[in-house]
Design a protein around this motif. Sequence first.
Motif, PDB file in Angstrom:
ATOM      1  N   THR A 280       0.905  -1.201   0.108  1.00 15.33           N
ATOM      2  CA  THR A 280       0.082  -0.065   0.077  1.00 15.33           C
ATOM      3  C   THR A 280       0.833   1.248   0.088  1.00 15.33           C
ATOM      4  O   THR A 280       1.895   1.453   0.727  1.00 15.33           O
ATOM      5  N   PRO A 281       0.510   2.233  -0.828  1.00 16.81           N
ATOM      6  CA  PRO A 281       1.484   3.589  -0.962  1.00 16.81           C
ATOM      7  C   PRO A 281       0.987   4.194   0.303  1.00 16.81           C
ATOM      8  O   PRO A 281      -0.263   3.964   0.831  1.00 16.81           O
ATOM      9  N   ILE A 282       1.618   5.193   0.861  1.00 16.06           N
ATOM     10  CA  ILE A 282       1.516   6.079   2.013  1.00 16.06           C
ATOM     11  C   ILE A 282       0.112   6.760   1.883  1.00 16.06           C
ATOM     12  O   ILE A 282      -0.559   6.804   2.975  1.00 16.06           O
ATOM     13  N   SER A 283      -0.175   7.229   0.821  1.00 14.90           N
ATOM     14  CA  SER A 283      -1.520   7.962   0.956  1.00 14.90           C
ATOM     15  C   SER A 283      -2.842   7.269   0.915  1.00 14.90           C
ATOM     16  O   SER A 283      -3.702   7.802   1.116  1.00 14.90           O
ATOM     17  N   ASP A 284      -2.332   5.724   0.716  1.00 17.74           N
ATOM     18  CA  ASP A 284      -3.732   5.100   0.981  1.00 17.74           C
ATOM     19  C   ASP A 284      -3.899   4.132   2.023  1.00 17.74           C
ATOM     20  O   ASP A 284      -4.726   3.361   2.179  1.00 17.74           O
ATOM     21  N   THR A 321      -2.001  11.935   6.089  1.00 16.10           N
ATOM     22  CA  THR A 321      -2.865  10.588   6.253  1.00 16.10           C
ATOM     23  C   THR A 321      -3.037  10.142   7.523  1.00 16.10           C
ATOM     24  O   THR A 321      -4.244   9.811   7.918  1.00 16.10           O
ATOM     25  N   LEU A 322      -1.969  10.343   8.278  1.00 17.64           N
ATOM     26  CA  LEU A 322      -2.201   9.959   9.918  1.00 17.64           C
ATOM     27  C   LEU A 322      -2.941  10.856  10.400  1.00 17.64           C
ATOM     28  O   LEU A 322      -4.070  10.491  11.336  1.00 17.64           O
ATOM     29  N   TRP A 329      -5.032   7.013  17.460  1.00 20.43           N
ATOM     30  CA  TRP A 329      -3.775   6.256  17.567  1.00 20.43           C
ATOM     31  C   TRP A 329      -2.585   6.984  17.917  1.00 20.43           C
ATOM     32  O   TRP A 329      -2.574   8.527  17.666  1.00 20.43           O
ATOM     33  N   ARG A 330      -1.460   6.391  18.538  1.00 17.15           N
ATOM     34  CA  ARG A 330      -0.213   7.191  19.103  1.00 17.15           C
ATOM     35  C   ARG A 330       0.622   6.917  17.959  1.00 17.15           C
ATOM     36  O   ARG A 330       0.614   5.971  16.978  1.00 17.15           O
ATOM     37  N   VAL A 331       1.688   7.774  17.610  1.00 17.29           N
ATOM     38  CA  VAL A 331       2.644   7.623  16.402  1.00 17.29           C
ATOM     39  C   VAL A 331       4.123   7.545  17.133  1.00 17.29           C
ATOM     40  O   VAL A 331       4.369   8.616  18.054  1.00 17.29           O
ATOM     41  N   GLY A 332       5.037   6.853  16.805  1.00 14.83           N
ATOM     42  CA  GLY A 332       6.273   6.969  17.048  1.00 14.83           C
ATOM     43  C   GLY A 332       7.072   6.760  15.753  1.00 14.83           C
ATOM     44  O   GLY A 332       6.850   5.878  14.733  1.00 14.83           O
ATOM     45  N   LEU A 333       7.709   7.852  15.464  1.00 13.02           N
ATOM     46  CA  LEU A 333       8.503   8.243  14.183  1.00 13.02           C
ATOM     47  C   LEU A 333      10.076   8.170  14.611  1.00 13.02           C
ATOM     48  O   LEU A 333      10.399   9.033  15.337  1.00 13.02           O
ATOM     49  N   VAL A 334      10.585   7.224  13.759  1.00 16.28           N
ATOM     50  CA  VAL A 334      12.224   7.443  14.170  1.00 16.28           C
ATOM     51  C   VAL A 334      12.996   8.087  12.736  1.00 16.28           C
ATOM     52  O   VAL A 334      12.585   7.391  11.574  1.00 16.28           O
ATOM     53  N   ALA A 341      10.790  15.082  10.331  1.00 19.85           N
ATOM     54  CA  ALA A 341       9.872  14.705  11.370  1.00 19.85           C
ATOM     55  C   ALA A 341       8.727  15.749  11.713  1.00 19.85           C
ATOM     56  O   ALA A 341       7.506  15.450  11.635  1.00 19.85           O
ATOM     57  N   HIS A 342       9.229  17.085  11.470  1.00 16.22           N
ATOM     58  CA  HIS A 342       8.285  18.099  11.819  1.00 16.22           C
ATOM     59  C   HIS A 342       7.374  18.523  10.428  1.00 16.22           C
ATOM     60  O   HIS A 342       6.440  19.128  10.590  1.00 16.22           O
ATOM     61  N   ALA A 343       7.917  18.103   9.549  1.00 16.28           N
ATOM     62  CA  ALA A 343       7.062  18.386   8.316  1.00 16.28           C
ATOM     63  C   ALA A 343       5.972  17.552   8.135  1.00 16.28           C
ATOM     64  O   ALA A 343       4.922  17.832   7.085  1.00 16.28           O
ATOM     65  N   THR A 344       5.952  16.469   8.777  1.00 16.06           N
ATOM     66  CA  THR A 344       4.816  15.696   8.913  1.00 16.06           C
ATOM     67  C   THR A 344       3.456  16.578   9.402  1.00 16.06           C
ATOM     68  O   THR A 344       2.262  16.310   9.247  1.00 16.06           O
ATOM     69  N   GLY A 345       3.731  17.593  10.256  1.00 16.12           N
ATOM     70  CA  GLY A 345       2.733  18.479  10.908  1.00 16.12           C
ATOM     71  C   GLY A 345       2.150  17.864  12.069  1.00 16.12           C
ATOM     72  O   GLY A 345       0.953  18.366  12.659  1.00 16.12           O
ATOM     73  N   LEU A 346       2.675  16.734  12.741  1.00 19.43           N
ATOM     74  CA  LEU A 346       1.973  15.873  13.513  1.00 19.43           C
ATOM     75  C   LEU A 346       2.465  16.593  15.178  1.00 19.43           C
ATOM     76  O   LEU A 346       3.456  16.954  15.058  1.00 19.43           O
ATOM     77  N   PRO A 347       1.552  16.664  16.001  1.00 12.67           N
ATOM     78  CA  PRO A 347       1.848  17.180  17.467  1.00 12.67           C
ATOM     79  C   PRO A 347       2.857  16.383  18.222  1.00 12.67           C
ATOM     80  O   PRO A 347       2.492  15.607  19.239  1.00 12.67           O
ATOM     81  N   PHE A 348       4.053  16.564  18.104  1.00 15.67           N
ATOM     82  CA  PHE A 348       5.028  15.693  18.759  1.00 15.67           C
ATOM     83  C   PHE A 348       5.187  16.104  20.112  1.00 15.67           C
ATOM     84  O   PHE A 348       5.287  17.461  20.322  1.00 15.67           O
ATOM     85  N   LEU A 349       5.212  15.154  21.012  1.00 10.10           N
ATOM     86  CA  LEU A 349       5.758  15.594  22.416  1.00 10.10           C
ATOM     87  C   LEU A 349       7.203  15.779  22.463  1.00 10.10           C
ATOM     88  O   LEU A 349       7.881  15.561  21.331  1.00 10.10           O
ATOM     89  N   PRO A 350       7.834  16.168  23.533  1.00  9.22           N
ATOM     90  CA  PRO A 350       9.275  16.528  23.578  1.00  9.22           C
ATOM     91  C   PRO A 350       9.805  15.199  23.342  1.00  9.22           C
ATOM     92  O   PRO A 350       9.590  14.158  24.061  1.00  9.22           O
ATOM     93  N   ASN A 351      10.896  15.264  22.472  1.00  8.71           N
ATOM     94  CA  ASN A 351      11.653  13.983  21.961  1.00  8.71           C
ATOM     95  C   ASN A 351      12.869  13.767  23.003  1.00  8.71           C
ATOM     96  O   ASN A 351      13.489  14.727  23.815  1.00  8.71           O
ATOM     97  N   THR A 352      13.249  12.645  22.818  1.00  5.39           N
ATOM     98  CA  THR A 352      14.482  12.080  23.825  1.00  5.39           C
ATOM     99  C   THR A 352      15.561  12.311  22.876  1.00  5.39           C
ATOM    100  O   THR A 352      15.770  12.948  21.822  1.00  5.39           O
ATOM    101  N   ALA A 353      16.906  12.149  23.475  1.00  3.55           N
ATOM    102  CA  ALA A 353      18.174  12.447  22.723  1.00  3.55           C
ATOM    103  C   ALA A 353      18.290  11.521  21.595  1.00  3.55           C
ATOM    104  O   ALA A 353      17.865  10.432  21.669  1.00  3.55           O
ATOM    105  N   PRO A 354      19.098  11.949  20.593  1.00  3.10           N
ATOM    106  CA  PRO A 354      19.533  11.004  19.617  1.00  3.10           C
ATOM    107  C   PRO A 354      20.191   9.642  19.976  1.00  3.10           C
ATOM    108  O   PRO A 354      20.898   9.696  21.138  1.00  3.10           O
ATOM    109  N   ILE A 355      20.128   8.588  19.058  1.00  3.39           N
ATOM    110  CA  ILE A 355      20.797   7.588  19.445  1.00  3.39           C
ATOM    111  C   ILE A 355      21.786   6.962  18.325  1.00  3.39           C
ATOM    112  O   ILE A 355      21.008   7.052  17.304  1.00  3.39           O
ATOM    113  N   PRO A 356      23.066   6.617  18.440  1.00  2.67           N
ATOM    114  CA  PRO A 356      23.645   6.130  17.261  1.00  2.67           C
ATOM    115  C   PRO A 356      23.031   4.982  16.655  1.00  2.67           C
ATOM    116  O   PRO A 356      22.523   3.961  17.212  1.00  2.67           O
ATOM    117  N   HIS A 357      23.062   4.821  15.380  1.00  3.01           N
ATOM    118  CA  HIS A 357      22.391   3.688  14.623  1.00  3.01           C
ATOM    119  C   HIS A 357      23.040   3.866  13.046  1.00  3.01           C
ATOM    120  O   HIS A 357      22.747   4.769  12.315  1.00  3.01           O
TER     121      HIS A 357
END
Length: 371
Positions: A280-284, A321-322, A329-334, A341-357
Amino acid sequence: MIQDRDFEIFLATAPGQEDALCGEIRLKGFRQPRAVAGGVVIRGGWPEVYRANLWVRGANRILARIDTFRVIHLAQLDHRARLVPWASVLRPDIPFRVEASCTGSRIYHAGAAAERIENAIRKTVGAPCAPDAALIIRVRIDHDLCTISIDSSGELLHRRGHKQAVNRAPMRETMASLFLLQCGYDGNEPVFDPMCGSGTFVIEAAEIAARLNPGRSRHFAFELLANFDEAAWQKMREARSMRVPAARYYGSDRDAGAIAMSLANAERAGVTDYTHFQQTPISDIRPPCETPGLVIVNPPYGTRIGDKKALLPLYRALGRTLADHFTGWRVGLVTTESHLAHATGLPFLPNTAPIPHGGLRVTLFQTAPLP
């Protein structure tokens, strides 16, 4: 019987995920877990080492710290290393290798320190040293304090043993499980990943809900030790606490190859009955079930500036779409990029520190239930 001497056990994780791992270990019933830089420390014996490798989802590796002493020069290390009870844990027929590090110490040459430990093991046990040995002795000399550990895991623990097909730059299972925990997931709600790739988030969520041990499909380095109790280990592995999950776990992706990988990985993990994947594409995308739960997603990051700019429409489409269809629904975005992330326009809570990956630094962005 397993030797049950009490010692310190270190469960390593990515910097920034220590508290999440400590929470998981506490829930699994290990006594007095303590978060420290780079991981969590518990105390116990070899039964706890076995259980930690079998049960704990978020640890990258598990070290049994068999001795600690102060040293200020190599001759002292050479003498003290021969007093370590190597024969109680190492077999003369199993190759080993030593990896050493030195920080802020008068012994500053890691290679020389490793050589002293190798010589001590060869002379006291007779085991051969090999550069590609599966059994690793880890030596850390930190401000003149030498800690000798056995890497009880061998291969990193994100290699569960039942996931073979992966896409490019996959999320490690260990990290994914801790992100689920940080999002408040406890196995009792549906989970949906709309960019599922090879299915890591969905499969981890299903395994958590079904109470499947993450280490059930693989071998560990502790099986090569002199004190390995095969009967006790098999009894531990065969103990079942599996349950039928109350919810289901869903993944979608626009790429047919990703869906094929996810289906194959879910089958090998034994969670086909609890998971569903579709192209499924994201818009659908739409809620896959009536009960709201957790949407967790690891979208592409882009590695060059032009790539990141090109990803803005994808993140905006995801957010729209979300917001339009996933009420409750809650959302977690990595992602690596806060502006994506903020381009989604979603109302994010204060985020945690970055993690090496994978050479990057990723951040988990979360929302409360969407209005």
